[in-house]
Scaffold this motif. Structure first.
Motif, PDB file in Angstrom:
ATOM      1  N   ARG A 185       0.859  -1.198   0.000  1.00 27.68           N
ATOM      2  CA  ARG A 185       0.000   0.000   0.000  1.00 27.68           C
ATOM      3  C   ARG A 185       0.885   1.235   0.000  1.00 27.68           C
ATOM      4  NH1 ARG A 185      -5.706   1.409   2.562  1.00 27.68           N
ATOM      5  NH2 ARG A 185      -5.822   3.569   1.881  1.00 27.68           N
ATOM      6  N   THR A 186       0.687   2.079  -0.982  1.00 24.44           N
ATOM      7  CA  THR A 186       1.413   3.350  -1.048  1.00 24.44           C
ATOM      8  C   THR A 186       0.579   4.422  -0.343  1.00 24.44           C
ATOM      9  OG1 THR A 186       0.379   4.068  -3.126  1.00 24.44           O
ATOM     10  CG2 THR A 186       2.349   2.694  -3.315  1.00 24.44           C
ATOM     11  N   GLY A 187       1.153   5.583  -0.136  1.00 21.04           N
ATOM     12  CA  GLY A 187       0.392   6.746   0.337  1.00 21.04           C
ATOM     13  C   GLY A 187       0.326   6.913   1.845  1.00 21.04           C
ATOM     14  N   GLY A 188       0.997   6.032   2.594  1.00 24.04           N
ATOM     15  CA  GLY A 188       1.176   6.263   4.028  1.00 24.04           C
ATOM     16  C   GLY A 188       0.144   5.682   4.975  1.00 24.04           C
ATOM     17  N   GLU A 189      -1.057   5.350   4.495  1.00 23.76           N
ATOM     18  CA  GLU A 189      -2.057   4.788   5.424  1.00 23.76           C
ATOM     19  C   GLU A 189      -1.752   3.317   5.661  1.00 23.76           C
ATOM     20  OE1 GLU A 189      -3.816   7.008   6.596  1.00 23.76           O
ATOM     21  OE2 GLU A 189      -4.080   8.494   5.001  1.00 23.76           O
ATOM     22  N   GLN A 190      -1.970   2.881   6.901  1.00 29.04           N
ATOM     23  CA  GLN A 190      -1.732   1.470   7.208  1.00 29.04           C
ATOM     24  C   GLN A 190      -3.066   0.798   7.469  1.00 29.04           C
ATOM     25  OE1 GLN A 190       1.561   0.709   9.769  1.00 29.04           O
ATOM     26  NE2 GLN A 190       2.865   2.090   8.611  1.00 29.04           N
ATOM     27  N   ARG A 191      -3.807   0.603   6.397  1.00 25.69           N
ATOM     28  CA  ARG A 191      -5.080  -0.115   6.498  1.00 25.69           C
ATOM     29  C   ARG A 191      -5.343  -0.830   5.189  1.00 25.69           C
ATOM     30  NH1 ARG A 191      -7.080   5.379   7.387  1.00 25.69           N
ATOM     31  NH2 ARG A 191      -7.453   6.364   5.377  1.00 25.69           N
ATOM     32  N   ILE A 192      -6.357  -1.705   5.218  1.00 25.31           N
ATOM     33  CA  ILE A 192      -6.633  -2.585   4.087  1.00 25.31           C
ATOM     34  C   ILE A 192      -7.775  -2.046   3.225  1.00 25.31           C
ATOM     35  CG2 ILE A 192      -7.301  -4.978   3.485  1.00 25.31           C
ATOM     36  CD1 ILE A 192      -4.443  -4.685   4.662  1.00 25.31           C
ATOM     37  N   SER A 193      -8.635  -1.196   3.797  1.00 27.89           N
ATOM     38  CA  SER A 193      -9.723  -0.556   3.040  1.00 27.89           C
ATOM     39  C   SER A 193     -10.547  -1.550   2.213  1.00 27.89           C
ATOM     40  CB  SER A 193      -9.172   0.567   2.137  1.00 27.89           C
ATOM     41  OG  SER A 193      -8.477   1.528   2.907  1.00 27.89           O
ATOM     42  N   TYR A 195      -9.990  -4.603   0.963  1.00 28.72           N
ATOM     43  CA  TYR A 195      -9.339  -5.217  -0.202  1.00 28.72           C
ATOM     44  C   TYR A 195      -8.955  -6.669   0.116  1.00 28.72           C
ATOM     45  CZ  TYR A 195      -6.368  -5.096  -4.440  1.00 28.72           C
ATOM     46  OH  TYR A 195      -5.819  -5.303  -5.682  1.00 28.72           O
ATOM     47  N   LEU A 196      -9.354  -7.596  -0.672  1.00 29.26           N
ATOM     48  CA  LEU A 196      -8.861  -8.986  -0.662  1.00 29.26           C
ATOM     49  C   LEU A 196      -8.723  -9.602   0.731  1.00 29.26           C
ATOM     50  CD1 LEU A 196      -6.005  -8.578  -3.344  1.00 29.26           C
ATOM     51  CD2 LEU A 196      -8.340  -9.378  -3.739  1.00 29.26           C
ATOM     52  N   LEU A 197      -9.728  -9.410   1.580  1.00 32.26           N
ATOM     53  CA  LEU A 197      -9.596  -9.865   2.978  1.00 32.26           C
ATOM     54  C   LEU A 197      -9.369 -11.369   3.092  1.00 32.26           C
ATOM     55  CD1 LEU A 197     -12.420  -7.703   4.592  1.00 32.26           C
ATOM     56  CD2 LEU A 197      -9.952  -7.277   4.582  1.00 32.26           C
ATOM     57  N   TRP A 198     -10.077 -12.140   2.292  1.00 35.90           N
ATOM     58  CA  TRP A 198      -9.929 -13.599   2.331  1.00 35.90           C
ATOM     59  C   TRP A 198      -8.552 -14.008   1.811  1.00 35.90           C
ATOM     60  CZ3 TRP A 198     -12.421 -17.901   4.042  1.00 35.90           C
ATOM     61  CH2 TRP A 198     -12.110 -19.119   3.442  1.00 35.90           C
ATOM     62  N   GLN A 199      -8.129 -13.370   0.747  1.00 35.89           N
ATOM     63  CA  GLN A 199      -6.922 -13.781   0.015  1.00 35.89           C
ATOM     64  C   GLN A 199      -5.629 -13.391   0.719  1.00 35.89           C
ATOM     65  OE1 GLN A 199      -9.525 -12.046  -1.087  1.00 35.89           O
ATOM     66  NE2 GLN A 199     -10.295 -12.878  -3.011  1.00 35.89           N
ATOM     67  N   ILE A 200      -5.654 -12.367   1.591  1.00 37.21           N
ATOM     68  CA  ILE A 200      -4.390 -11.917   2.204  1.00 37.21           C
ATOM     69  C   ILE A 200      -4.173 -12.522   3.582  1.00 37.21           C
ATOM     70  CG2 ILE A 200      -4.254  -9.751   0.892  1.00 37.21           C
ATOM     71  CD1 ILE A 200      -5.217  -8.297   3.453  1.00 37.21           C
ATOM     72  N   ALA A 201      -4.885 -13.625   3.855  1.00 37.93           N
ATOM     73  CA  ALA A 201      -4.761 -14.275   5.170  1.00 37.93           C
ATOM     74  C   ALA A 201      -3.293 -14.447   5.562  1.00 37.93           C
ATOM     75  CB  ALA A 201      -5.485 -15.614   5.153  1.00 37.93           C
ATOM     76  N   TYR A 202      -2.435 -14.819   4.601  1.00 34.48           N
ATOM     77  CA  TYR A 202      -1.020 -15.016   4.914  1.00 34.48           C
ATOM     78  C   TYR A 202      -0.079 -14.215   4.005  1.00 34.48           C
ATOM     79  CZ  TYR A 202       0.118 -17.775   8.947  1.00 34.48           C
ATOM     80  OH  TYR A 202       0.353 -18.161  10.239  1.00 34.48           O
ATOM     81  N   SER A 203      -0.588 -13.123   3.449  1.00 35.29           N
ATOM     82  CA  SER A 203       0.280 -12.282   2.613  1.00 35.29           C
ATOM     83  C   SER A 203       1.221 -11.464   3.487  1.00 35.29           C
ATOM     84  CB  SER A 203      -0.564 -11.311   1.784  1.00 35.29           C
ATOM     85  OG  SER A 203      -1.481 -12.011   0.991  1.00 35.29           O
ATOM     86  N   GLU A 204       2.361 -11.121   2.937  1.00 33.31           N
ATOM     87  CA  GLU A 204       3.267 -10.177   3.596  1.00 33.31           C
ATOM     88  C   GLU A 204       2.768  -8.772   3.252  1.00 33.31           C
ATOM     89  OE1 GLU A 204       5.586 -11.090   5.695  1.00 33.31           O
ATOM     90  OE2 GLU A 204       5.184 -13.202   5.274  1.00 33.31           O
ATOM     91  N   LEU A 205       2.649  -7.925   4.277  1.00 34.27           N
ATOM     92  CA  LEU A 205       2.122  -6.570   4.065  1.00 34.27           C
ATOM     93  C   LEU A 205       3.281  -5.571   4.042  1.00 34.27           C
ATOM     94  CD1 LEU A 205      -0.920  -6.648   6.535  1.00 34.27           C
ATOM     95  CD2 LEU A 205      -0.765  -7.532   4.205  1.00 34.27           C
ATOM     96  N   TYR A 206       3.219  -4.662   3.095  1.00 34.65           N
ATOM     97  CA  TYR A 206       4.282  -3.661   2.959  1.00 34.65           C
ATOM     98  C   TYR A 206       3.631  -2.299   2.761  1.00 34.65           C
ATOM     99  CZ  TYR A 206       8.399  -1.263   1.075  1.00 34.65           C
ATOM    100  OH  TYR A 206       9.443  -0.385   0.859  1.00 34.65           O
ATOM    101  N   PHE A 207       3.929  -1.377   3.669  1.00 37.67           N
ATOM    102  CA  PHE A 207       3.358  -0.031   3.584  1.00 37.67           C
ATOM    103  C   PHE A 207       4.473   0.971   3.303  1.00 37.67           C
ATOM    104  CE2 PHE A 207       0.656  -2.501   6.476  1.00 37.67           C
ATOM    105  CZ  PHE A 207      -0.599  -2.305   5.906  1.00 37.67           C
ATOM    106  N   CYS A 208       4.241   1.890   2.396  1.00 38.61           N
ATOM    107  CA  CYS A 208       5.247   2.949   2.199  1.00 38.61           C
ATOM    108  C   CYS A 208       4.556   4.304   2.071  1.00 38.61           C
ATOM    109  CB  CYS A 208       6.137   2.653   1.001  1.00 38.61           C
ATOM    110  SG  CYS A 208       5.305   2.732  -0.568  1.00 38.61           S
ATOM    111  N   ASP A 209       5.302   5.348   2.377  1.00 37.45           N
ATOM    112  CA  ASP A 209       4.728   6.704   2.386  1.00 37.45           C
ATOM    113  C   ASP A 209       4.601   7.303   0.992  1.00 37.45           C
ATOM    114  OD1 ASP A 209       4.420   6.746   5.122  1.00 37.45           O
ATOM    115  OD2 ASP A 209       6.434   7.530   5.486  1.00 37.45           O
ATOM    116  N   THR A 210       5.371   6.806   0.046  1.00 35.08           N
ATOM    117  CA  THR A 210       5.364   7.361  -1.313  1.00 35.08           C
ATOM    118  C   THR A 210       3.946   7.409  -1.877  1.00 35.08           C
ATOM    119  OG1 THR A 210       7.459   6.230  -1.574  1.00 35.08           O
ATOM    120  CG2 THR A 210       6.449   7.097  -3.582  1.00 35.08           C
TER     121      THR A 210
END
Ligand code: IPE
Ligand code: IPE
Ligand code: MG
Length: 247
Positions: A185-193, A195-210
């Motif tokens: 997720r770009t843009g600095g917010e650390q939330r899922i909004s 998106y793909l709640l079922w599918q990201i059960a074990y995804s690696e999450l990466y947040f950046c401010d850009t």
């Protein structure tokens, strides 16, 4: 900055929440639609780089169910941008297949037709599949899946006790691809909004401010390098995972 990437450990599926277009434009004293336009260039850059790296599926959150609540002028500008930016030649040149997920029936008819045309035209491209989530939300998708499963049980074609995790995955609109290994997720917010709640059960999450319009190939490399330095344990111990890696 050069990030060393392990070419044998590139995620098969990367999902991106492309956020920050409006703020990017505001910082330049421009209307929000200017940021969305710049976001299209970022989509082209990142799609092309993902293809080069060997990513197989790129799922881009483009317009959420909740985004229908934005001012009508912004919604119209975004719909216009979908229409004008879907250039089949670019997909053909990069051998990229185009797919859409979401509640497409809510989109203007000319947008629906354009999407269908691009999907048909690019159906046999094989380097990568670019999936655009449009009028999509995860709760919409899960609710739809529940309706479909309930209908099958009611019709007697499915026994309630036979419902497995796999049954549910097959009723998701993402059923043609594996779950994403990496969500950015770009843009600095650390939330899922939504998106793909079922599918990201074990995804690696990466947040950046850009902000999304500034997201570069280098930023993508940084995200993938970060992913490659993580140990994915799936509930096991670190020692177990290391043991398995030796085999
Ligand atoms: C993301 O950028 C694109 C869409 C949601 C369509 P935003 O438009 O949310 O930009 P910000 O978050 O307001 O900066
Ligand atoms: C998420 O961004 C949706 C897309 C990127 C299409 P938003 O800007 O709509 O998310 P919130 O409202 O900040 O959670
Ligand atoms: Mg936003």
């Amino acid at each position: 900055m050069v990030y060393e990437l392990d070419r044998n450990n590139i995620p098969q599926h990367i999902a991106i929440i492309m956020d920050g277009n409006g703020r990017w434009a505001a910082e330049r004293g421009k209307p929000r639609s200017y940021g969305h336009q710049a976001g299209v260039d970022a989509v082209r850059r990142i799609t092309s780089e993902c293809t080069r790296l060997g990513v197989k599926f790129l799922t881009l959150y483009t317009f959420s169910t909740e985004n229908w609540n934005r001012p009508a002028t912004e919604v119209a500008a975004l719909m216009g941008l979908v229409l004008s930016s879907l250039e089949d030649e670019i997909f053909m040149k990069n051998n990229v297949r185009f797919q859409v997920i979401g509640d497409i029936k809510r989109l203007p008819i000319e947008v629906q037709e354009k999407l269908q045309g691009t999907m048909d035209h690019t159906a046999n491209n094989s380097a990568m599949t670019m999936v655009v989530a449009l009028s999509y939300s995860s709760r919409w998708e899960i609710t739809k899946a529940m309706h479909e499963i309930a209908d099958e049980v009611k019709a007697g074609t499915l026994l309630a006790e036979d419902i497995t995790e796999d049954t549910i995955s097959k009723h998701m609109v993402t059923n043609f691809m594996p779950d994403p290994e990496l969500l950015i997720r770009t843009g600095g917010e650390q939330r899922i909004s939504n998106y793909l709640l079922w599918q990201i059960a074990y995804s690696e999450l990466y947040f950046c401010d850009t902000y999304w319009p500034d997201f570069s190939e280098d930023d993508l490399h940084k995200a993938i390098a970060d992913y490659q330095h993580r140990q994915r344990r799936f509930g096991k111990t670190g020692a177990q995972v290391e043991q398995e890696e030796k085999k």
